[in-house]
Scaffold this motif. Structure first.
Motif, PDB file in Angstrom:
ATOM      1  N   LEU A  48       0.821  -1.206   0.000  1.00  0.00           N
ATOM      2  CA  LEU A  48       0.000   0.000   0.000  1.00  0.00           C
ATOM      3  C   LEU A  48       0.858   1.262   0.000  1.00  0.00           C
ATOM      4  N   ILE A  68       0.007   6.994  -6.386  1.00  0.00           N
ATOM      5  CA  ILE A  68      -1.196   7.816  -6.517  1.00  0.00           C
ATOM      6  C   ILE A  68      -0.903   9.250  -6.091  1.00  0.00           C
ATOM      7  N   GLY A  81     -11.570   8.695  -7.119  1.00  0.00           N
ATOM      8  CA  GLY A  81     -10.502   8.523  -6.143  1.00  0.00           C
ATOM      9  C   GLY A  81      -9.515   9.681  -6.187  1.00  0.00           C
ATOM     10  N   ARG A  93     -11.049  12.869  -4.763  1.00  0.00           N
ATOM     11  CA  ARG A  93     -10.950  12.822  -3.309  1.00  0.00           C
ATOM     12  C   ARG A  93      -9.583  13.314  -2.841  1.00  0.00           C
ATOM     13  N   LEU A 150      -4.564  -3.511  -2.363  1.00  0.00           N
ATOM     14  CA  LEU A 150      -5.691  -2.618  -2.573  1.00  0.00           C
ATOM     15  C   LEU A 150      -6.880  -3.316  -3.224  1.00  0.00           C
ATOM     16  N   LEU A 199      -8.701  -5.221  -0.567  1.00  0.00           N
ATOM     17  CA  LEU A 199      -9.230  -4.392   0.522  1.00  0.00           C
ATOM     18  C   LEU A 199     -10.374  -3.491   0.076  1.00  0.00           C
ATOM     19  N   HIS A 228     -16.468   2.363   9.625  1.00  0.00           N
ATOM     20  CA  HIS A 228     -15.112   2.721   9.209  1.00  0.00           C
ATOM     21  C   HIS A 228     -14.617   1.800   8.098  1.00  0.00           C
ATOM     22  N   LEU A 229     -14.851   0.504   8.292  1.00  0.00           N
ATOM     23  CA  LEU A 229     -14.367  -0.451   7.297  1.00  0.00           C
ATOM     24  C   LEU A 229     -15.096  -0.262   5.965  1.00  0.00           C
ATOM     25  N   ARG A 252     -16.369   2.571   4.812  1.00  0.00           N
ATOM     26  CA  ARG A 252     -15.827   3.773   4.178  1.00  0.00           C
ATOM     27  C   ARG A 252     -14.430   3.535   3.639  1.00  0.00           C
ATOM     28  N   MET A 253     -13.653   2.778   4.400  1.00  0.00           N
ATOM     29  CA  MET A 253     -12.310   2.450   3.935  1.00  0.00           C
ATOM     30  C   MET A 253     -12.402   1.766   2.573  1.00  0.00           C
ATOM     31  N   GLN A 280     -14.732   1.941   0.382  1.00  0.00           N
ATOM     32  CA  GLN A 280     -15.156   2.901  -0.649  1.00  0.00           C
ATOM     33  C   GLN A 280     -13.997   3.796  -1.078  1.00  0.00           C
ATOM     34  N   THR A 281     -13.265   4.295  -0.092  1.00  0.00           N
ATOM     35  CA  THR A 281     -12.139   5.167  -0.410  1.00  0.00           C
ATOM     36  C   THR A 281     -11.079   4.414  -1.205  1.00  0.00           C
ATOM     37  N   LEU A 282     -10.783   3.203  -0.750  1.00  0.00           N
ATOM     38  CA  LEU A 282      -9.751   2.426  -1.442  1.00  0.00           C
ATOM     39  C   LEU A 282     -10.187   2.062  -2.857  1.00  0.00           C
ATOM     40  N   GLY A 291     -11.844   3.944  -4.824  1.00  0.00           N
ATOM     41  CA  GLY A 291     -11.519   5.125  -5.625  1.00  0.00           C
ATOM     42  C   GLY A 291     -10.033   5.221  -5.904  1.00  0.00           C
ATOM     43  N   ASP A 292      -9.232   4.954  -4.876  1.00  0.00           N
ATOM     44  CA  ASP A 292      -7.779   4.966  -5.059  1.00  0.00           C
ATOM     45  C   ASP A 292      -7.360   3.926  -6.086  1.00  0.00           C
ATOM     46  N   GLN A 312      -9.090   2.667  -8.482  1.00  0.00           N
ATOM     47  CA  GLN A 312      -9.496   3.065  -9.829  1.00  0.00           C
ATOM     48  C   GLN A 312      -8.499   4.073 -10.405  1.00  0.00           C
ATOM     49  N   ALA A 313      -8.108   5.037  -9.561  1.00  0.00           N
ATOM     50  CA  ALA A 313      -7.170   6.060 -10.029  1.00  0.00           C
ATOM     51  C   ALA A 313      -5.832   5.435 -10.395  1.00  0.00           C
TER      52      ALA A 313
END
Lengths: 478, 478
Positions: free
Chosen positions: A229, A236, A269, A272, B143, B146, B221-222, B224-225, B227-229, B231-232, B234-235
């Protein structure tokens, strides 16, 4: 066993240490730091040993003597200090653990600066790393939390010049214990637990053993995950940096201007990350940027509301202005756009005349009589410059007032025969930047608005075939 | 409570469903799928209900009847099938859970294809998502693990045209239960646990409650994590795609060629992704790409060994050839570089002559006598084309053999008076691609190598002031 050639590689490649240049090592006297001290000494690094007595326990004096002896035995310089951690915690209303951490790192970096060390080196282990990752996971974190600690941090919270390096992030405590036993090192009981909150201790003593019942290899999995990571995060961040150039048009400590359309083009992403970066610029102290704040901004970016305003937590506002999104504490903080602005005192404009616009740098009105009317009519019909206007003064004495808008102002724009609109609606329709509106100069005859410079003259003031007398007014920026 | 307008947004935006076009929904009869069925029905989606009887339990028949009734009550088409999951598991030596999953998705996609559905929709919940993320975490994941499941998967393991969509990934089971109770739905007991292995059940029933004692908000939290990951991820995949174009020079199902220098320029995290992508192209079935394999390749990329060879797990090899890194099962699989190659049978070359090179497409030798010697000597001295050579034939009859290298061959390159080298060393020194060496054509006089086309003639065969007779040989590709 600890792989010394690998550690040596990490010290040079990942920590970027130069063996001949001084390193300040923080040594508690526990196994981790004592082991690191011994290894660095054997590898020939130039060392200064630093120890902080937190002044919290009786045994602390003995620990200090042990560290002093470890330095002396190797012929290394040694510095120590006794701090009043409890007092610091009280004074700043923080926990003892936080206070210890803060006081310790401050001490280490102060000493490193004093002796011109290239870096401060500390002995965090793979176990520390895994605990850190799990703490972030439980508290809610993105990539930047899940990737754990770095081999080398620069800048760090304590310095922009001196790196904080942690070469033992993939060495497990068991191997350190074995190293100490095998080389006859005698660590003091590991009081670095002072560093560890109850939360961290529970993770170490309960959660990790529990997770191991699910998968005995979970520790090495988590360690690898953090490494992978970290690489992803770096990539990123590189992409974010490159995209930032495309999406940020202006930026200071007070405001960030983002190009809305470029931002919209990016994958979610990345949007964000860009939004987080904008917030971080304006709120550098903020440790965790609120998930909901970021999501709120993202959905606004997709569908800005008409009002063009979004109040965010942490006292920030997102404001829309044409194709620009401004992020700032307040409208006041946005840069001066160098629009024409007028102070609340009125001015007067005769013909011919030259009037400096009070309250606005470099703008002035110019007025003159028209000598040859047919030409003026032709020019007025094809006029492409919104900062000049021809006005019919057949019926009256050409004297005008210049003033800012007032509540209740109405305006009858050119082309709208017989209809007047609220001036505030007119401003919205022509997309005048919101914060320019309050002091925008208006040219009036008595109280009637004759010209909104930059946008439109009034219908009644236009030149017609019946016009017998006309003037030309310009608003000019030097 | 379930936010229906949000779900509707997710169905259209994230799942990309068109309400008017048919969707095939997999319904077990448990609360999750029954709730999703009811919501989609109320939102006006065009639905086909599909149920698989896994043939494993007595109650299964009752479940099937319940689902059939749920479809009938809403006037929806219904299809079901009874499968022999146990037999399938036996036959393929996989666990019952894996078999159930595989048989079920195959059934759903077969039916979706048959009725031309736009997508297969399933009712995975936020709880399922969190369990999935934790499973990946415990088993070791990057990633891509996760980030959890996606709202829309296309392509997916079962289809390249029909999407697999999961709109309820942020709806918790508690809310689903409440929805069922509130709308009078009567789910059967949730036998979708068949889907869940013992491992997943332990995570659900033991691990998550344990984690909640560390942080009561850990589930959100997990989520959202993830969801955020996502996006990361994808980027970074976008960045990987763009970088792939720069780093991959050739690619097929059999081999991938990477430009070593471009690869080295990338940050480590991106190198990792590129290497993973290369492996995924050659081993599309591989579910988890081994961490160590990737790291092995990365350190090779930083410092290739002289031999230019790296054996990897999963039967792949990494081979270096000049500035190219080849990844393939075997050297044989690499594309024909269109080098001149000769079969093991010899050929002969007289003067003048035209000889097709057997075993190599389009290459042929041409030979001719030199008529004006001084000109040939001058040309030979400035010759820049390694595929033509002038040879001294003053002393002998010009007849040559053409053959591939043999073990023990030695060669005396032009300029090395009195010294001969092993031909194999000469090949290495001139950096001839390794896999071209075995069948490289050599021009010999008796057994002595006179010319290595493309590289060098022998010292003895050069033109000198004493030369009285010379020939010109060319190796030409059509």
């Amino acid at each position: 066993v600890i792989d010394l050639s690998r550690l040596s590689h990490i010290l040079q490649q990942d920590c970027q240490l130069v063996p001949a240049s001084l390193v300040l090592i923080g040594v508690s006297g526990g196994p981790d730091s004592l082991c690191l001290l011994d290894i660095l000494y054997r590898l020939g690094y130039s060392l200064m040993v630093a120890h902080l007595n937190h002044g919290l326990r009786k045994e602390a004096v003995a620990d200090e003597l042990a560290v002093r002896e470890a330095a002396r035995a190797r012929g290394l310089s040694y510095i120590s200090k006794t701090a009043d951690v409890a007092g610091y915690a009280d004074k700043n209303s923080i926990s003892l653990e936080e206070a210890a951490r803060e006081v310790r790192y401050r001490f280490l970096f102060t000493q490193a600066r004093r002796c011109q060390a290239q870096a401060v080196i500390v002995a965090h282990t793979a176990d520390d790393q895994i605990e850190t990752v799990l703490m972030h996971l439980l508290r809610g974190a993105g990539l930047s939390g899940l990737k754990g600690m770095k081999y080398r941090s620069l800048p760090n919270p304590w310095s922009k010049e001196i790196a904080l390096v942690r070469p033992m992030l993939d060495v497990f405590r068991d191997d350190i214990q074995a190293y100490c036993a095998g080389t006859g090192l005698h660590p003091v009981f590991d009081h670095s637990n002072l560093d560890t909150t109850l939360f961290r201790n529970r993770i170490r003593q309960e959660l990790i053993p529990t997770l191991e019942t699910y998968n005995p290899g979970v520790k090495s999995h988590l360690l690898r995950m953090a490494q992978t990571l970290a690489g992803d995060d770096q990539a990123i961040e590189m992409l974010t940096q490159a995209t930032w150039q495309k999406c940020c048009s202006e930026c200071s400590a007070m405001y960030v201007a983002l190009k809305k359309e470029n931002l919209q083009l990016q994958p979610l992403g990345l949007q964000r990350r860009l939004v987080r970066r904008a917030i971080a610029i304006l709120r550098p102290g903020l440790r965790d940027i609120d998930f909901d704040t970021v999501e709120k901004i993202l959905s606004y970016v997709q569908k800005p509301s008409r009002s063009g305003h979004l109040d965010l937590s942490s006292g920030l506002k997102l404001m829309q202005e044409g194709k620009t999104l401004w992020l700032a504490s307040n409208e006041r903080d946005l840069p001066n756009r160098e629009w024409p602005q007028v102070s609340n005192e009125w001015g007067h404009l005769c013909v011919p005349d030259y009037v400096d616009l009070p309250g606005s740098g470099g703008w002035h009105f110019l007025s003159e009589s028209v000598s040859y009317l047919p030409e003026a009519i032709a020019q007025a019909q094809t006029n492409a410059d919104p900062f000049q206007v021809w006005i019919d003064v057949s019926m009256e004495q050409p004297v005008f007032s210049i003033r800012p808008p007032r509540p209740g102002d109405r305006f009858q724009p050119l082309g709208m025969d017989g209809h007047s609109v609220k001036l505030s609606d007119f401003f919205i329709n022509v997309k005048m930047p919101k914060r320019a509106r309050q002091l925008w100069p208006l040219v009036c005859k008595q109280d009637e608005i004759v010209w909104v410079p930059g946008y439109r003259q009034s219908h009644m003031s236009r030149l017609t075939p019946q016009t017998t007398k006309a003037i030309l007014i310009k608003l000019i920026k030097d």
